[in-house]
Motif scaffolding. Structure first.
Motif, PDB file in Angstrom:
ATOM      1  N   LEU A  65      41.536  -5.590 -56.896  1.00  0.00           N
ATOM      2  CA  LEU A  65      41.190  -6.975 -56.564  1.00  0.00           C
ATOM      3  C   LEU A  65      42.202  -7.979 -57.123  1.00  0.00           C
ATOM      4  O   LEU A  65      42.321  -9.088 -56.629  1.00  0.00           O
ATOM      5  N   ARG A  66      42.885  -7.599 -58.195  1.00  0.00           N
ATOM      6  CA  ARG A  66      43.895  -8.456 -58.846  1.00  0.00           C
ATOM      7  C   ARG A  66      43.374  -9.882 -59.097  1.00  0.00           C
ATOM      8  O   ARG A  66      43.954 -10.861 -58.642  1.00  0.00           O
ATOM      9  N   PRO A  67      42.255 -10.002 -59.811  1.00  0.00           N
ATOM     10  CA  PRO A  67      41.716 -11.352 -60.063  1.00  0.00           C
ATOM     11  C   PRO A  67      42.583 -12.132 -61.038  1.00  0.00           C
ATOM     12  O   PRO A  67      43.235 -11.564 -61.916  1.00  0.00           O
ATOM     13  N   ASP A  68      42.582 -13.448 -60.857  1.00  0.00           N
ATOM     14  CA  ASP A  68      43.216 -14.341 -61.845  1.00  0.00           C
ATOM     15  C   ASP A  68      42.226 -14.668 -62.947  1.00  0.00           C
ATOM     16  O   ASP A  68      42.608 -15.012 -64.054  1.00  0.00           O
ATOM     17  N   LEU A  69      40.934 -14.565 -62.587  1.00  0.00           N
ATOM     18  CA  LEU A  69      39.878 -14.905 -63.542  1.00  0.00           C
ATOM     19  C   LEU A  69      38.666 -14.012 -63.299  1.00  0.00           C
ATOM     20  O   LEU A  69      38.292 -13.767 -62.156  1.00  0.00           O
ATOM     21  N   VAL A  70      38.076 -13.510 -64.387  1.00  0.00           N
ATOM     22  CA  VAL A  70      36.881 -12.668 -64.296  1.00  0.00           C
ATOM     23  C   VAL A  70      35.734 -13.357 -65.022  1.00  0.00           C
ATOM     24  O   VAL A  70      35.856 -13.706 -66.198  1.00  0.00           O
ATOM     25  N   LEU A  71      34.624 -13.576 -64.300  1.00  0.00           N
ATOM     26  CA  LEU A  71      33.399 -14.082 -64.924  1.00  0.00           C
ATOM     27  C   LEU A  71      32.568 -12.860 -65.285  1.00  0.00           C
ATOM     28  O   LEU A  71      32.134 -12.118 -64.407  1.00  0.00           O
ATOM     29  N   LEU A  72      32.362 -12.637 -66.567  1.00  0.00           N
ATOM     30  CA  LEU A  72      31.759 -11.398 -67.052  1.00  0.00           C
ATOM     31  C   LEU A  72      30.417 -11.641 -67.738  1.00  0.00           C
ATOM     32  O   LEU A  72      30.344 -12.369 -68.732  1.00  0.00           O
ATOM     33  N   ASP A  73      29.376 -11.013 -67.211  1.00  0.00           N
ATOM     34  CA  ASP A  73      28.061 -11.106 -67.844  1.00  0.00           C
ATOM     35  C   ASP A  73      28.109 -10.452 -69.220  1.00  0.00           C
ATOM     36  O   ASP A  73      28.744  -9.405 -69.395  1.00  0.00           O
ATOM     37  N   LEU A  74      27.449 -11.069 -70.182  1.00  0.00           N
ATOM     38  CA  LEU A  74      27.469 -10.532 -71.545  1.00  0.00           C
ATOM     39  C   LEU A  74      26.684  -9.231 -71.661  1.00  0.00           C
ATOM     40  O   LEU A  74      27.044  -8.349 -72.433  1.00  0.00           O
ATOM     41  N   ARG A  75      25.606  -9.105 -70.881  1.00  0.00           N
ATOM     42  CA  ARG A  75      24.732  -7.940 -71.008  1.00  0.00           C
ATOM     43  C   ARG A  75      24.762  -7.104 -69.729  1.00  0.00           C
ATOM     44  O   ARG A  75      24.100  -7.438 -68.749  1.00  0.00           O
ATOM     45  N   LEU A  76      25.523  -6.049 -69.750  1.00  0.00           N
ATOM     46  CA  LEU A  76      25.610  -5.133 -68.618  1.00  0.00           C
ATOM     47  C   LEU A  76      24.862  -3.856 -68.951  1.00  0.00           C
ATOM     48  O   LEU A  76      24.712  -3.501 -70.126  1.00  0.00           O
ATOM     49  N   PRO A  77      24.400  -3.109 -67.945  1.00  0.00           N
ATOM     50  CA  PRO A  77      23.572  -1.936 -68.227  1.00  0.00           C
ATOM     51  C   PRO A  77      24.312  -0.753 -68.827  1.00  0.00           C
ATOM     52  O   PRO A  77      23.705   0.097 -69.464  1.00  0.00           O
TER      53      PRO A  77
ATOM     54  N   MET B  48      49.554 -24.631 -53.346  1.00  0.00           N
ATOM     55  CA  MET B  48      49.236 -23.501 -54.232  1.00  0.00           C
ATOM     56  C   MET B  48      48.069 -22.707 -53.662  1.00  0.00           C
ATOM     57  O   MET B  48      47.123 -23.267 -53.142  1.00  0.00           O
ATOM     58  N   SER B  49      48.159 -21.389 -53.772  1.00  0.00           N
ATOM     59  CA  SER B  49      47.052 -20.559 -53.295  1.00  0.00           C
ATOM     60  C   SER B  49      45.913 -20.625 -54.321  1.00  0.00           C
ATOM     61  O   SER B  49      46.156 -20.807 -55.514  1.00  0.00           O
ATOM     62  N   PRO B  50      44.656 -20.479 -53.857  1.00  0.00           N
ATOM     63  CA  PRO B  50      43.521 -20.565 -54.786  1.00  0.00           C
ATOM     64  C   PRO B  50      43.512 -19.421 -55.795  1.00  0.00           C
ATOM     65  O   PRO B  50      44.021 -18.329 -55.517  1.00  0.00           O
ATOM     66  N   ALA B  51      42.947 -19.689 -56.968  1.00  0.00           N
ATOM     67  CA  ALA B  51      42.821 -18.657 -57.999  1.00  0.00           C
ATOM     68  C   ALA B  51      41.767 -17.648 -57.557  1.00  0.00           C
ATOM     69  O   ALA B  51      40.715 -18.013 -57.040  1.00  0.00           O
TER      70      ALA B  51
ATOM     71  N   PRO C 141      38.179 -25.519 -53.225  1.00  0.00           N
ATOM     72  CA  PRO C 141      39.396 -24.941 -52.645  1.00  0.00           C
ATOM     73  C   PRO C 141      40.323 -24.260 -53.657  1.00  0.00           C
ATOM     74  O   PRO C 141      41.116 -23.400 -53.277  1.00  0.00           O
ATOM     75  N   ALA C 142      40.202 -24.636 -54.923  1.00  0.00           N
ATOM     76  CA  ALA C 142      41.108 -24.068 -55.930  1.00  0.00           C
ATOM     77  C   ALA C 142      40.660 -22.698 -56.428  1.00  0.00           C
ATOM     78  O   ALA C 142      41.395 -22.009 -57.145  1.00  0.00           O
ATOM     79  N   LEU C 143      39.424 -22.289 -56.062  1.00  0.00           N
ATOM     80  CA  LEU C 143      38.873 -21.021 -56.542  1.00  0.00           C
ATOM     81  C   LEU C 143      38.268 -20.237 -55.377  1.00  0.00           C
ATOM     82  O   LEU C 143      37.546 -20.798 -54.562  1.00  0.00           O
ATOM     83  N   VAL C 144      38.548 -18.952 -55.318  1.00  0.00           N
ATOM     84  CA  VAL C 144      37.955 -18.112 -54.280  1.00  0.00           C
ATOM     85  C   VAL C 144      37.450 -16.807 -54.893  1.00  0.00           C
ATOM     86  O   VAL C 144      38.163 -16.150 -55.653  1.00  0.00           O
TER      87      VAL C 144
END
Length: 207
Positions: free
Chosen positions: A48-60, A1-4, A27-30
């Motif tokens: 970018l077509r991400p499988d997962l987005v890590l999103l900061d709660l406080r953006l400017p 399986m390709s990494p997420a 290896p499972a995440l890139v």
């Protein structure tokens, strides 16, 4: 399986670089890309077509619920996880209400972070157990603001980037009624427009 494929959205370079470093040996995440603002995230997500987005709660530039809604539209298959240093912030619940798939604290150990992200990718909704929403605090913040339940509900949906017609459809209210509730909320918060009202409500711990 390709990494997420993971995209990191945070206005602090040290956080963006730190996550990339943390996941480097997993290896499972890139990490395929990052963004320093909400608008940049929405602009880059489709490419970018991400499988997962890590999103900061406080953006400017945007509130997290708006970014979550935008990402869900731009990359519907992506899982969105709020990543924050503020576990008790009411914005966490607003982001989850907008469609986020989880919420994690930035002080999570690398093993905990990787395990949580894997669970999210499997379809689970994951929240750090330390992120307990204080219902009493939330209710008292609304009470102090003087907003009625309906005014608060309409304002919360507006903070998610919903238009008046969309709010009307979600709540079952007439469009004119939504407009009236929103104007009343603006007046009570001492705001001149929707954006200012959302900002003031966020500062007051309502969103």
């Amino acid at each position: 399986m390709s990494p997420a494929r993971v995209m990191v959205v945070d206005d602090h370079p040290v956080v963006r670089d730190g996550v990339a470093l943390l996941l480097r040996n997993e290896p499972a995440l890139v990490v395929v890309g990052s963004a320093e603002s909400g608008r940049a995230a929405l602009e880059r997500a489709a490419a970018l077509r991400p499988d997962l987005v890590l999103l900061d709660l406080r953006l400017p530039d945007m509130l997290a619920p708006e970014v979550v809604s935008g990402l869900r539209a731009a990359v519907p298959a992506a899982r969105v996880v709020v990543f924050t240093a503020h576990g008790d912030h009411h914005g966490v619940q607003a982001a989850l209400d907008a469609g986020a798939h989880g919420a994690l604290l930035k002080d999570a150990a690398v093993t905990d972070l990787v395990a949580a992200l894997r669970r999210v990718l499997r379809g689970e909704r994951v929240c750090d157990p330390r992120m307990v929403r204080d219902e009493d605090a939330s209710r008292s913040a609304v009470a102090r603001s003087g907003l009625t339940r309906r005014e608060y509900e309409v304002l919360r949906l507006a903070a998610q980037g919903r238009t008046n017609p969309e709010i009307a459809e979600t709540t079952g209210l007439a469009r004119n009624t939504v407009k009236t509730y929103l104007q009343s909320a603006l007046h009570k918060l001492g705001a001149r427009n929707r954006v200012e009202a959302i900002g003031k409500a966020s500062e007051a711990g309502l969103l």
